[in-house]
Design a protein around this motif. Sequence first.
Motif, PDB file in Angstrom:
ATOM      1  N   ILE A 121       0.848  -1.185   0.000  1.00  0.00           N
ATOM      2  CA  ILE A 121       0.000   0.000   0.000  1.00  0.00           C
ATOM      3  C   ILE A 121       0.886   1.239   0.000  1.00  0.00           C
ATOM      4  N   ALA A 122       0.677   2.142  -0.974  1.00  0.00           N
ATOM      5  CA  ALA A 122       1.568   3.305  -1.039  1.00  0.00           C
ATOM      6  C   ALA A 122       0.958   4.434  -1.853  1.00  0.00           C
ATOM      7  N   LEU A 123       1.411   5.638  -1.526  1.00  0.00           N
ATOM      8  CA  LEU A 123       1.193   6.823  -2.359  1.00  0.00           C
ATOM      9  C   LEU A 123       2.593   7.333  -2.733  1.00  0.00           C
ATOM     10  N   PRO A 124       3.175   6.811  -3.822  1.00  0.00           N
ATOM     11  CA  PRO A 124       4.585   7.090  -4.129  1.00  0.00           C
ATOM     12  C   PRO A 124       4.827   8.321  -5.001  1.00  0.00           C
ATOM     13  N   GLU A 125       3.808   9.168  -5.187  1.00  0.00           N
ATOM     14  CA  GLU A 125       3.946  10.291  -6.119  1.00  0.00           C
ATOM     15  C   GLU A 125       5.119  11.206  -5.801  1.00  0.00           C
ATOM     16  N   VAL A 126       5.476  11.298  -4.509  1.00  0.00           N
ATOM     17  CA  VAL A 126       6.577  12.179  -4.112  1.00  0.00           C
ATOM     18  C   VAL A 126       7.874  11.786  -4.812  1.00  0.00           C
ATOM     19  N   PRO A 141      -5.093  10.377   5.612  1.00  0.00           N
ATOM     20  CA  PRO A 141      -5.040  10.709   7.045  1.00  0.00           C
ATOM     21  C   PRO A 141      -6.329  10.362   7.789  1.00  0.00           C
ATOM     22  N   ARG A 142      -7.436  10.420   7.076  1.00  0.00           N
ATOM     23  CA  ARG A 142      -8.721  10.096   7.700  1.00  0.00           C
ATOM     24  C   ARG A 142      -8.912   8.588   7.847  1.00  0.00           C
ATOM     25  N   ALA A 143      -8.118   7.823   7.070  1.00  0.00           N
ATOM     26  CA  ALA A 143      -8.248   6.362   7.109  1.00  0.00           C
ATOM     27  C   ALA A 143      -7.234   5.699   8.031  1.00  0.00           C
ATOM     28  N   VAL A 144      -6.005   6.236   8.090  1.00  0.00           N
ATOM     29  CA  VAL A 144      -4.958   5.552   8.873  1.00  0.00           C
ATOM     30  C   VAL A 144      -4.390   6.420   9.987  1.00  0.00           C
ATOM     31  N   GLY A 145      -4.869   7.648  10.109  1.00  0.00           N
ATOM     32  CA  GLY A 145      -4.343   8.550  11.124  1.00  0.00           C
ATOM     33  C   GLY A 145      -3.296   9.488  10.548  1.00  0.00           C
ATOM     34  N   GLU A 162      -0.797  -5.863   6.298  1.00  0.00           N
ATOM     35  CA  GLU A 162      -0.894  -6.327   7.692  1.00  0.00           C
ATOM     36  C   GLU A 162      -0.559  -5.207   8.678  1.00  0.00           C
ATOM     37  N   LYS A 163       0.370  -4.334   8.307  1.00  0.00           N
ATOM     38  CA  LYS A 163       0.779  -3.259   9.216  1.00  0.00           C
ATOM     39  C   LYS A 163      -0.298  -2.184   9.346  1.00  0.00           C
ATOM     40  N   LEU A 164      -1.260  -2.208   8.428  1.00  0.00           N
ATOM     41  CA  LEU A 164      -2.351  -1.223   8.464  1.00  0.00           C
ATOM     42  C   LEU A 164      -3.656  -1.867   8.902  1.00  0.00           C
ATOM     43  N   ALA A 165      -3.579  -3.121   9.345  1.00  0.00           N
ATOM     44  CA  ALA A 165      -4.794  -3.883   9.660  1.00  0.00           C
ATOM     45  C   ALA A 165      -5.583  -3.273  10.804  1.00  0.00           C
ATOM     46  N   LEU A 169      -8.405   1.848   7.565  1.00  0.00           N
ATOM     47  CA  LEU A 169      -8.277   1.708   6.108  1.00  0.00           C
ATOM     48  C   LEU A 169      -8.985   0.457   5.624  1.00  0.00           C
ATOM     49  N   PHE A 170      -8.777  -0.656   6.341  1.00  0.00           N
ATOM     50  CA  PHE A 170      -9.361  -1.923   5.910  1.00  0.00           C
ATOM     51  C   PHE A 170     -10.487  -2.337   6.847  1.00  0.00           C
ATOM     52  N   ASP A 171     -11.545  -2.815   6.242  1.00  0.00           N
ATOM     53  CA  ASP A 171     -12.660  -3.338   7.021  1.00  0.00           C
ATOM     54  C   ASP A 171     -12.483  -4.823   7.305  1.00  0.00           C
ATOM     55  N   GLU A 172     -11.633  -5.467   6.504  1.00  0.00           N
ATOM     56  CA  GLU A 172     -11.403  -6.897   6.709  1.00  0.00           C
ATOM     57  C   GLU A 172     -10.124  -7.304   5.990  1.00  0.00           C
ATOM     58  N   LEU A 173      -9.328  -8.179   6.634  1.00  0.00           N
ATOM     59  CA  LEU A 173      -8.215  -8.836   5.956  1.00  0.00           C
ATOM     60  C   LEU A 173      -8.664 -10.239   5.608  1.00  0.00           C
ATOM     61  N   ALA A 174      -8.618 -10.586   4.323  1.00  0.00           N
ATOM     62  CA  ALA A 174      -9.142 -11.873   3.856  1.00  0.00           C
ATOM     63  C   ALA A 174      -8.062 -12.946   3.898  1.00  0.00           C
TER      64      ALA A 174
END
Length: 694
Positions: A121-126, A141-145, A162-165, A169-174
């Motif tokens: 999971i990433a926002l690599p635009e920088v 920020p509203r999803a993960v702090g 897993e680190k964002l579980a 952000l996630f409602d479920e890890l499948a």
Amino acid sequence: MAVDYSIRDGVAVITLDNPPVNGLGHSTRLGIVEGIERASDDASVRAIVLIGAGKAFSGGADITEFNTPKATQEPTLMTVIKAVEGSAKPVVAAIHAVAMGGGLELALGAHYRVAAPGAQIALPEVKLGLLPGAGGTQRLPRAVGLETALNMIVSGTPVPSEKLAQTALFDELADGDLLDAAVSFAKQAADRGGPYPKVRDRRIEHPNAEGFIQFARNSAAAVAKHFPAPHKCIDAIEKGVKEGFERGLAFERECFLALVQTPESRALRHAFFGERAAGKIADVPSSTPVRKIERIGVVGAGTMGGGIAMNFLNAGMPVVLLETKQEALDRGLATIRRNYEAQVRKGKLTQEKVDERMALIQPTLSFGDLAQADLIIEAVFEELGVKEQVFRQLDEIAKPGAILASNTSTLDLNRIASFTKRPGDVIGMHFFSPANVMKLLEVVRGGKTDKDVLATVMQLAKKIGKTAVVSGVCDGFIGNRMIEQYIRQALFMLEEGALPAQIDRAIETFGFAMGPFRMSDLAGNDIGWAIRKRRYREQPDLRYSRVADRLCELGRFGQKTGAGWYDYQPGKRDAAPSKLVDDMIVAFSLEQGIERRRIGDEEIVERLVLSLVNEGAKILEEGIAAKASDIDMVYLTGYGFPLWRGGPMLYADTIGLYNVERAMRKYAKQPNGEAWRPAARVTELAASDGRFNA
């Protein structure tokens, strides 16, 4: 259409299908919007799942559409996200493998997110000198702090799902089949009924948001002073914290459009595309069959040979390491082990891994042990007679189909290939020191090198983590041929009035990792001396300043002798200006009848950089490099050219070829002006307002 639409148990499944990473090109964006509308209009559909086919959910923007009208054609990604977010039926994003950039922003627009373990999971635009342009700075920020989001956005670094579980952000890890889990979750959401949650409606919670943002700003100032994008990322996040989602979103867009125009973003995007373009060779299609490479031979266990071997050991490939004397072989093995143990101390490697890699080495004093190697790389002394001996022996013992590579940095590869009965199997693999660290690999294509040999080595370069750039055969290839003119100018400026510390300081302030004299001391001044001696024999009319020869005659070969252009204390690499050397330079000018003058930093930088540009233009004219971006990649990955300037050829484009040619003609009127005749390509582009990188 790059989207598939199907219905499964009352749930519409919209599958992004745009290989290799489901880039959000125009047809994909259009397909998503049409799929949402189709599902909305179908009374039998109760919910919607967005999922990616193949290797990823989505890697973000479709890079094939960059700088084309399709990139901004409606529906834009903002429009797509608005359609997803505004759906009257619940939308679940099912994320596997990769959700990056616009792909993550799309997922953040869904009402719910179900993820598979190990998804990146990433926002690599920088990393392209940009910031997320479709709400990423506001929704993440509203999803993960605040802290997690800010760190992710400013660094661009991927985080495993897993680190964002534990975040929102996630409602479920499948654990099992992702699509099954997403469809089941979507049906449950539909059963619960709306209104369905939107990330944009959440609050950003933090006990001291203002303090943390200031801390982040201070940190960015320390590590990203040449890049505006990290600072703009923080500004956009702060706007959303202080003034709410809508104002934050509008400000994010302003920042994105401003950053697109910056030279730093242009340079980073140039490097991004240049690295990918370097692997594309006009007459060697991607379908070219490659040879099987499983076992490597390396001839020479010195600094280069040992470093080269480590690249393959790191990739889990067995290496036969050959030396002529046991003492040299033992020394080489000890150096490899010492390099690995340094990584253990830094926590970058486990002792178990060290033992595994060392076990892959077969040390030998016999050429016969190279007989079963699929690729043999020669890394012996840079002298044609020595290379001839090695290649004649390799030709005798190497199995049919083995690739024979030379690590030569300047010598004629076609001559080297002629020492064998199999010139089609011979190629140059010029690694840069330290070979186990430096990213650049110059792949030298001989006049008779077979296409499958070239394709094999380019593919292998990726496996060992190198940026491979193809060069034709000439003295010094791309990088060293250009750096020779750079060093010539540096030496001329010593004669004319500058001193080593001033020249190094000026070019390092411009952004180079190391100035020419610190670089020469590190590499060894005797190496340049050997090249100049060859030049004096082969090109007696080519003028060189002999001031560097005077230095070498004093035995000042650089760090390895504790004295070069600078003085060095035992065990340290700090370069201290040397009064002896400065006095020697001034005396040399006097002997030559040269009246010393003050040379400004601006002239130093211009002469050094434009000497690279002019020689690069000649290299393009001669077809030694296929494209200007290849030259830039050589200098960005192998010679410490500042990344935010994009390489010498892009830098010339940035300041304009008209200005480049004017500067060259100005310097042509000075002493040593014969070096400044503009290359034909420079004159042509200056006249047409053209660019090296079209």
